[in-house]
Design an enzyme around this catalytic site. Structure first.
Site, PDB file in Angstrom:
ATOM      1  CG  ASN A   9      -1.658   1.232   1.556  1.00 62.87           C
ATOM      2  OD1 ASN A   9      -1.914   2.092   0.469  1.00 62.87           O
ATOM      3  ND2 ASN A   9      -2.371   1.370   2.566  1.00 62.87           N
ATOM      4  CE  LYS A  11      -0.286   3.253   4.746  1.00 59.93           C
ATOM      5  NZ  LYS A  11      -0.205   3.237   6.162  1.00 59.93           N
ATOM      6  CG  HIS A  96      -5.804   1.844   4.862  1.00 63.79           C
ATOM      7  ND1 HIS A  96      -5.681   2.809   5.823  1.00 63.79           N
ATOM      8  CD2 HIS A  96      -4.792   1.078   4.708  1.00 63.79           C
ATOM      9  CE1 HIS A  96      -4.429   2.457   6.283  1.00 63.79           C
ATOM     10  NE2 HIS A  96      -4.062   1.490   5.632  1.00 63.79           N
ATOM     11  CD  GLU A  98      -3.049   5.535   6.571  1.00 62.73           C
ATOM     12  OE1 GLU A  98      -2.959   5.593   5.328  1.00 62.73           O
ATOM     13  OE2 GLU A  98      -2.049   4.970   7.221  1.00 62.73           O
ATOM     14  CD  GLU A 168      -4.167  -2.644   7.065  1.00 65.45           C
ATOM     15  OE1 GLU A 168      -2.784  -2.685   6.738  1.00 65.45           O
ATOM     16  OE2 GLU A 168      -4.611  -1.420   7.015  1.00 65.45           O
ATOM     17  N   GLY A 174       1.749   2.311  10.704  1.00 70.37           N
ATOM     18  CA  GLY A 174       3.040   3.295  10.735  1.00 70.37           C
ATOM     19  C   GLY A 174       3.347   3.866  12.043  1.00 70.37           C
ATOM     20  CB  SER A 214       4.610  -1.992  12.428  1.00 75.78           C
ATOM     21  OG  SER A 214       4.276  -0.473  12.556  1.00 75.78           O
TER      22      SER A 214
HETATM   23  P1  PGA Z   1       2.526   0.289   7.850  1.00 75.85           P
HETATM   24  O1  PGA Z   1       1.007   0.531   7.087  1.00 75.85           O
HETATM   25  O2  PGA Z   1       3.163  -1.155   7.333  1.00 75.85           O
HETATM   26  O3  PGA Z   1       3.229   1.294   7.374  1.00 75.85           O
HETATM   27  O4  PGA Z   1       2.212   0.232   9.127  1.00 75.85           O
HETATM   28  C1  PGA Z   1       0.149  -0.788   6.797  1.00 75.85           C
HETATM   29  C2  PGA Z   1      -0.898  -0.075   6.072  1.00 75.85           C
HETATM   30  O5  PGA Z   1      -1.715   0.909   6.470  1.00 75.85           O
HETATM   31  O6  PGA Z   1      -1.584  -0.890   5.431  1.00 75.85           O
END
Ligand code: PGA
Length: 251
Positions: A9, A11, A96, A98, A168, A174, A214
């Site tokens: 992803n 982003k 997601h 976000e 998630e 993140g 992460s």
């Molecule tokens: P990350 O993000 O691996 O940077 O924690 C995962 C995601 O948002 O899908």
């Protein structure tokens, strides 16, 4: 048998040149005998270009990060599932955290987006997961059940075959804090059990459930060795070709 999948992803990162270079590096580093399904999740703007780069590899595809809940029309700035399909993407990532948090996407809106994706023959990576507050309050199981019930459990068993679930935990995205493999496995087993209850054992056994939050080359093996973890949705670590390829080889 369910597939192992590792989805990057990206982003809102990487300009066009950087995105193309990353895809090139990953494709060049992948071993010829790779059997994991690998997805690149670029910005809409380069979706067609990235999808085209994947056509020579039978296991690598493009995924969009979102789609509009509407079919078409006066929705300036929005991107429809049909537009995404016409760019040769295979998947849409929906729900997601976000999107849920920053853009107030409800379970009901996500249900509509899932329907748009399926109307255009796109598979869906459906994200769910709890906040730290919800986990500490002990309501995370109920919360995840509600997310799945309100957005995807209305689907027929044959449509559900085109769903990949991504667990998630928001507190792990993140942040550098990964759910332990036991914490992740516990939720993955819970999700698979919900699918058994809603559908049947066969549907549940054939549904890939990914972990995200992460996940990196140093912890992927431990996470992917768990019985109900079928791969990962990778944010930060997907932006580095060597790390991402290492994650794809962690089964
Ligand atoms: P990350 O993000 O691996 O940077 O924690 C995962 C995601 O948002 O899908």
């Amino acid at each position: 048998m369910r597939k192992n999948i590792v989805a990057g992803n990206w982003k809102m990162n990487l300009n066009r040149q950087e995105a193309v270079a990353l895809a090139e590096q990953v494709l060049a580093q992948l071993p010829a005998e790779n059997s994991t399904e690998i997805l690149f999740g670029p910005s809409f703007v380069y979706l067609h270009k990235i999808a085209k780069m994947c056509t020579d590899n039978t296991h690598v595809f493009a995924a969009s990060q979102d789609c509009s809940e509407h079919e078409s029309g006066a929705f300036t700035g929005e991107v429809s599932a049909n537009m995404i399909a016409s760019c040769n993407a295979k998947y849409i990532v929906l729900g997601h955290s976000e999107r849920r948090v920053n853009f107030k996407e409800s379970n009901q809106v996500l249900k509509t987006k899932v329907e748009q994706a399926f109307a255009n023959n796109l598979a869906v990576i459906f994200c769910c997961g709890e906040t730290l507050e919800q986990r500490e309050g002990g309501v995370h199981f109920d919360w995840i059940k509600l997310q799945l019930t309100e957005s995807i459990f209305h689907l027929s068993a044959s449509d559900f075959a085109n769903i990949v679930v991504a667990y998630e935990p928001i507190w792990a995205i993140g942040t550098g804090v990964t759910a332990s493999s036991e914490q992740a496995q516990e939720i993955h087993a819970f999700i698979r059990d919900l699918i058994i209850q809603q559908y049947d054992n066969d549907v549940a056994e054939n549904t890939s459930i990914l972990y995200g939050g992460s996940c990196k080359s140093t912890n992927a093996k431990e996470l992917f060795s768990q019985k109900d973890i079928d791969g990962g949705l990778i944010g930060g670590a997907s932006l580095n070709a060597t790390d991402f390829v290492a994650i794809t080889q962690s089964f």
